[in-house]
Design an enzyme around this catalytic site. Structure first.
Site, PDB file in Angstrom:
ATOM      1  N   THR A 161       7.939  24.320  86.134  1.00 32.32           N
ATOM      2  CA  THR A 161       8.636  25.249  85.247  1.00 32.32           C
ATOM      3  C   THR A 161       7.976  25.186  83.871  1.00 32.32           C
ATOM      4  O   THR A 161       7.865  24.102  83.287  1.00 32.32           O
ATOM      5  CB  THR A 161      10.124  24.858  85.140  1.00 32.32           C
ATOM      6  OG1 THR A 161      10.665  24.857  86.463  1.00 32.32           O
ATOM      7  CG2 THR A 161      10.898  25.822  84.266  1.00 32.32           C
ATOM      8  N   GLU A 201       9.232  27.476  91.249  1.00 33.18           N
ATOM      9  CA  GLU A 201       9.995  26.794  92.303  1.00 33.18           C
ATOM     10  C   GLU A 201      11.484  26.962  92.001  1.00 33.18           C
ATOM     11  O   GLU A 201      11.930  26.679  90.893  1.00 33.18           O
ATOM     12  CB  GLU A 201       9.624  25.304  92.287  1.00 33.18           C
ATOM     13  CG  GLU A 201      10.384  24.440  93.254  1.00 33.18           C
ATOM     14  CD  GLU A 201      10.177  24.855  94.691  1.00 33.18           C
ATOM     15  OE1 GLU A 201      11.079  25.540  95.235  1.00 33.18           O
ATOM     16  OE2 GLU A 201       9.122  24.518  95.272  1.00 33.18           O
ATOM     17  N   LEU A 234      13.952  25.623  94.214  1.00 35.38           N
ATOM     18  CA  LEU A 234      14.798  24.736  95.020  1.00 35.38           C
ATOM     19  C   LEU A 234      15.777  23.966  94.134  1.00 35.38           C
ATOM     20  O   LEU A 234      15.528  23.773  92.946  1.00 35.38           O
ATOM     21  CB  LEU A 234      13.943  23.758  95.836  1.00 35.38           C
ATOM     22  CG  LEU A 234      13.063  22.720  95.142  1.00 35.38           C
ATOM     23  CD1 LEU A 234      13.841  21.589  94.528  1.00 35.38           C
ATOM     24  CD2 LEU A 234      12.070  22.161  96.147  1.00 35.38           C
ATOM     25  N   LYS A 245      11.919  32.110  85.756  1.00 35.48           N
ATOM     26  CA  LYS A 245      12.440  30.778  86.089  1.00 35.48           C
ATOM     27  C   LYS A 245      13.313  30.197  84.958  1.00 35.48           C
ATOM     28  O   LYS A 245      14.457  29.798  85.182  1.00 35.48           O
ATOM     29  CB  LYS A 245      11.264  29.845  86.397  1.00 35.48           C
ATOM     30  CG  LYS A 245      11.633  28.404  86.587  1.00 35.48           C
ATOM     31  CD  LYS A 245      12.473  28.165  87.816  1.00 35.48           C
ATOM     32  CE  LYS A 245      13.105  26.792  87.769  1.00 35.48           C
ATOM     33  NZ  LYS A 245      13.901  26.478  88.917  1.00 35.48           N
ATOM     34  N   CYS A 262      16.492  19.356  85.286  1.00 38.66           N
ATOM     35  CA  CYS A 262      16.024  20.727  85.011  1.00 38.66           C
ATOM     36  C   CYS A 262      16.813  21.448  83.909  1.00 38.66           C
ATOM     37  O   CYS A 262      16.234  21.852  82.899  1.00 38.66           O
ATOM     38  CB  CYS A 262      16.054  21.552  86.295  1.00 38.66           C
ATOM     39  SG  CYS A 262      14.784  21.028  87.463  1.00 38.66           S
ATOM     40  N   ARG A 285      18.815  11.686  85.805  1.00 38.40           N
ATOM     41  CA  ARG A 285      18.278  12.164  84.525  1.00 38.40           C
ATOM     42  C   ARG A 285      19.302  13.050  83.818  1.00 38.40           C
ATOM     43  O   ARG A 285      19.805  14.000  84.402  1.00 38.40           O
ATOM     44  CB  ARG A 285      16.979  12.965  84.760  1.00 38.40           C
ATOM     45  CG  ARG A 285      15.813  12.091  85.161  1.00 38.40           C
ATOM     46  CD  ARG A 285      14.593  12.917  85.456  1.00 38.40           C
ATOM     47  NE  ARG A 285      14.703  13.625  86.727  1.00 38.40           N
ATOM     48  CZ  ARG A 285      13.759  14.446  87.211  1.00 38.40           C
ATOM     49  NH1 ARG A 285      12.662  14.667  86.529  1.00 38.40           N
ATOM     50  NH2 ARG A 285      13.925  15.043  88.376  1.00 38.40           N
TER      51      ARG A 285
HETATM   52  N1  LIG Z   1      13.399  18.728  90.577  1.00 41.58           N
HETATM   53  C1  LIG Z   1      13.839  19.957  90.710  1.00 41.58           C
HETATM   54  O1  LIG Z   1      14.927  20.200  91.210  1.00 41.58           O
HETATM   55  C2  LIG Z   1      12.980  21.114  90.277  1.00 41.58           C
HETATM   56  C3  LIG Z   1      13.296  22.403  90.738  1.00 41.58           C
HETATM   57  C4  LIG Z   1      12.509  23.481  90.334  1.00 41.58           C
HETATM   58  C5  LIG Z   1      11.446  23.264  89.463  1.00 41.58           C
HETATM   59  N2  LIG Z   1      11.185  22.012  89.010  1.00 41.58           N
HETATM   60  C6  LIG Z   1      10.037  21.852  88.110  1.00 41.58           C
HETATM   61  O2  LIG Z   1       8.939  21.350  88.852  1.00 41.58           O
HETATM   62  C7  LIG Z   1       8.171  20.448  88.049  1.00 41.58           C
HETATM   63  C8  LIG Z   1       8.115  19.093  88.708  1.00 41.58           C
HETATM   64  O3  LIG Z   1       9.430  18.593  88.800  1.00 41.58           O
HETATM   65  P1  LIG Z   1       9.772  17.262  89.634  1.00 41.58           P
HETATM   66  O4  LIG Z   1      11.249  17.129  89.610  1.00 41.58           O
HETATM   67  O5  LIG Z   1       9.056  17.301  90.915  1.00 41.58           O
HETATM   68  O6  LIG Z   1       9.099  16.184  88.662  1.00 41.58           O
HETATM   69  P2  LIG Z   1       8.740  14.672  88.992  1.00 41.58           P
HETATM   70  O7  LIG Z   1       8.721  13.955  87.714  1.00 41.58           O
HETATM   71  O8  LIG Z   1       9.605  14.188  90.116  1.00 41.58           O
HETATM   72  O9  LIG Z   1       7.252  14.761  89.573  1.00 41.58           O
HETATM   73  C9  LIG Z   1       6.117  15.086  88.812  1.00 41.58           C
HETATM   74  C10 LIG Z   1       4.957  14.238  89.355  1.00 41.58           C
HETATM   75  O10 LIG Z   1       3.722  14.659  88.771  1.00 41.58           O
HETATM   76  C11 LIG Z   1       2.914  13.499  88.623  1.00 41.58           C
HETATM   77  N3  LIG Z   1       1.840  13.799  87.665  1.00 41.58           N
HETATM   78  C12 LIG Z   1       1.919  13.930  86.311  1.00 41.58           C
HETATM   79  N4  LIG Z   1       0.713  14.250  85.805  1.00 41.58           N
HETATM   80  C13 LIG Z   1      -0.145  14.349  86.846  1.00 41.58           C
HETATM   81  C14 LIG Z   1      -1.506  14.688  86.965  1.00 41.58           C
HETATM   82  N5  LIG Z   1      -2.240  15.001  85.889  1.00 41.58           N
HETATM   83  N6  LIG Z   1      -2.071  14.686  88.187  1.00 41.58           N
HETATM   84  C15 LIG Z   1      -1.342  14.381  89.290  1.00 41.58           C
HETATM   85  N7  LIG Z   1      -0.036  14.057  89.240  1.00 41.58           N
HETATM   86  C16 LIG Z   1       0.570  14.055  88.038  1.00 41.58           C
HETATM   87  C17 LIG Z   1       3.886  12.438  88.146  1.00 41.58           C
HETATM   88  O11 LIG Z   1       3.398  11.144  88.315  1.00 41.58           O
HETATM   89  C18 LIG Z   1       5.104  12.755  89.028  1.00 41.58           C
HETATM   90  O12 LIG Z   1       5.097  12.014  90.241  1.00 41.58           O
HETATM   91  C19 LIG Z   1       8.830  20.455  86.680  1.00 41.58           C
HETATM   92  O13 LIG Z   1       8.217  21.420  85.881  1.00 41.58           O
HETATM   93  C20 LIG Z   1      10.252  20.868  86.984  1.00 41.58           C
HETATM   94  O14 LIG Z   1      10.878  21.488  85.898  1.00 41.58           O
HETATM   95  C21 LIG Z   1      11.909  20.938  89.408  1.00 41.58           C
END
Ligand SMILES: NC(=O)c1ccc[n+]([C@@H]2O[C@H](COP(=O)([O-])OP(=O)(O)OC[C@H]3O[C@@H](n4cnc5c(N)ncnc54)[C@H](O)[C@@H]3O)[C@@H](O)[C@H]2O)c1
Length: 482
Positions: free
Chosen positions: A123, A150, A152, A243, A299, A367
């Site tokens: 996002t 995304e 979900l 989003k 989020c 979180r």
């Molecule tokens: N969790 C949700 O419900 C959800 C839903 C929709 C969208 N999002 C969005 O999706 C994105 C990810 O969310 P998440 O909950 O999966 O986050 P998260 O923190 O669980 O995962 C992010 C991962 O990226 C890795 N990372 C960071 N920098 C990196 C790099 N340069 N190379 C490789 N890996 C790297 C981190 O180590 C971490 O494991 C965010 O922007 C979030 O807003 C999350």
């Protein structure tokens, strides 16, 4: 051989997507820089809890299509499509920290194939795709940048992945956007195949936490299997803005319900009846009209803060979203005031047990959880606070949120419900885990100091509490919760 896809960032979103892609027949290489997470993934373990994901992860690994690495050169080379799902957390000032995403794009740009497609799944604020395009423009590889947000939700992530409501791809290159849509449609096709010939997996997508407004998670019959997702091939900026605006709108609905709940409590109306009535209007809908403790998680807080930052940066009024945030923060004080009422006007030294720590049931994600924030507020008011949760451990989040101003007395975390409630003067249902909603309140009552309870999620049938002799408060004068 299957098309190769790279997924950068193997957190919640990246793992869910990688698993779905691998099961749908793609060769997937997940790139993760956190050594501890990577080790777990390589050993076949999911580093977090999400309902049903463990089994699907095992299934995906068994296909031989899924592997994980920290090595960009190995993962990115040969991939036609690169999904980026790295974190985009808030900075102190509310703006979005794009450092991880930009670092990932810079690294990927070194190794990617000519004419590869970069898909931002994280996002991001509007305008990010344009910045990423500049990174790829420094190579001569003609990489197309696509935004495919995304949608979900934690607790129903795999159902949302295989049966999405909408598939969106925004780009300057409609051709690249269509290729991304085709990949996401392949995941949807796999969902339909589950519905047709792997009923156990299909049913597993519908079990777990209750996530519908009615609290019922019925498995649709095959005839009722979800309709195909609507799709939009649009501009880059539009996709990015959909989003953050969607999440801000949902947060607004919850805060609106909490505002109306206050009027209900003051006037004698029942907020559930009022929300049912409002929700019958098809233009509004019942979903997310949930009065309660408010919104939290990984989020909404950061996306609302990021949206406010975007509005401000364009000189656009932020009052509406500021108000949404203020109402949410005020829910903590409101529940504290209900506690004061039940405890005879004094909170000091009262033993309070907060039921639930995760930001919603069905996840171990704490979180910015309102349950944790409430526990801290009660501890600051002088209460002896215990917090309990069947899955999530809030210790690190409590430490993070109190780092600048440590608590006078620590919050006790106790996983076991009976131990956690022993001798309490007041219980507060903060996260509506089924274990708490359906608890034997008569039995629990016998080990409390006083039979007081606040149902801050309006989920426990009040008849049960009355029969067991509790004094109770709900949000917005909700009378039955049946
Ligand atoms: N969790 C949700 O419900 C959800 C839903 C929709 C969208 N999002 C969005 O999706 C994105 C990810 O969310 P998440 O909950 O999966 O986050 P998260 O923190 O669980 O995962 C992010 C991962 O990226 C890795 N990372 C960071 N920098 C990196 C790099 N340069 N190379 C490789 N890996 C790297 C981190 O180590 C971490 O494991 C965010 O922007 C979030 O807003 C999350």
């Amino acid at each position: 051989m299957a098309d190769k896809i790279a997924v950068i960032g193997c957190g919640f979103v990246g793992v869910s997507l990688s698993v779905a892609l691998a099961i749908s027949g793609y060769e997937v290489l997940g790139v993760e820089v956190d050594a501890a997470k990577l080790k777990l993934l390589q050993n076949g373990q999911v580093p977090f809890f999400e309902h049903g994901l463990g089994d699907l992860f095992t299934k995906a690994m068994a296909t031989g299509n899924l592997s994980f690495s920290s090595d960009y050169s190995k993962a990115i080379a040969g991939a036609n499509i690169i999904f980026a799902a790295v974190g985009t957390p808030s900075r102190e000032d509310g703006s979005v920290n794009l450092d991880y995403l930009e670092a990932a794009a810079r690294e990927a740009s070194k190794y990617c194939e000519p004419e590869a497609i970069w898909v931002t799944r994280s996002t991001v604020p509007v305008g990010t795709g344009r910045k990423l395009s500049l990174i790829f423009a420094q190579t001569d590889k003609k990489v197309a940048v696509v935004s495919s947000p995304e949608f979900l939700a934690e607790g129903s992530a795999m159902r949302n992945t295989f049966f999405p409501d909408r598939i969106i791809a925004g780009s300057d290159s409609p051709e690249a956007a269509r290729k991304v849509i085709a990949v996401l449609r392949a995941i949807e096709d796999q969902g339909q195949r589950f519905a047709g010939d792997d009923l156990a997996t299909y049913a597993s997508l519908y079990s777990g936490a209750k996530t519908t407004s009615s609290g019922i998670n019925a498995i649709p019959t095959l005839a009722q299997a979800p309709a195909r997702a609507a799709e939009l091939v649009i501009g880059l900026e539009s996709a990015e803005l959909i989003k953050v605006s969607s999440n801000s709108f949902l947060a607004m609905k919850i805060s609106f319900a909490n505002m109306v709940a206050r009027v209900c409590a003051a006037s004698g109306a029942d907020v559930t009846e009022v929300m049912d009535g409002i929700g019958l209007d098809k233009r509004i809908g019942r979903d997310y009209l949930y009065p309660g403790l408010g919104w939290g998680g990984g989020c909404f807080p950061k996306d609302v803060a990021g949206f406010i930052d975007t509005l401000a940066s364009w000189g656009i009024e932020t009052e509406l979203m500021d108000g949404v945030r203020q109402i949410n923060a005020a829910q903590i004080d409101y529940v504290k005031s209900l506690a004061t009422q039940l405890l005879g006007g004094v909170l000091t030294d009262k033993k309070i047990t907060v039921l639930g720590a995760s930001f919603k049931p069905g996840t171990d994600d704490v979180r910015q959880s309102q349950s944790v924030i409430l526990a801290i507020a009660l501890a600051r008011a002088g209460c002896a606070v215990t917090i309990t949760d069947p899955l999530a451990d809030p210790t690190a989040e409590i430490a993070r949120l109190t780092a600048e101003m440590p608590l006078a007395a620590p919050i006790n975390f106790q996983k076991d419900l009976e131990t956690a409630v022993q001798g309490a003067d007041l219980l507060i249902l903060a996260t509506e885990w089924p274990e708490y909603v359906n608890a034997d309140f008569a039995k629990i009552g016998a080990i409390l100091s006083q039979k007081n309870i606040i149902d801050a999620r309006n989920k426990i049938p009040t008849g049960k509490l009355e029969a067991a002799g509790y004094k109770y408060k709900t949000i917005g004068g909700a009378k039955s919760n049946e």
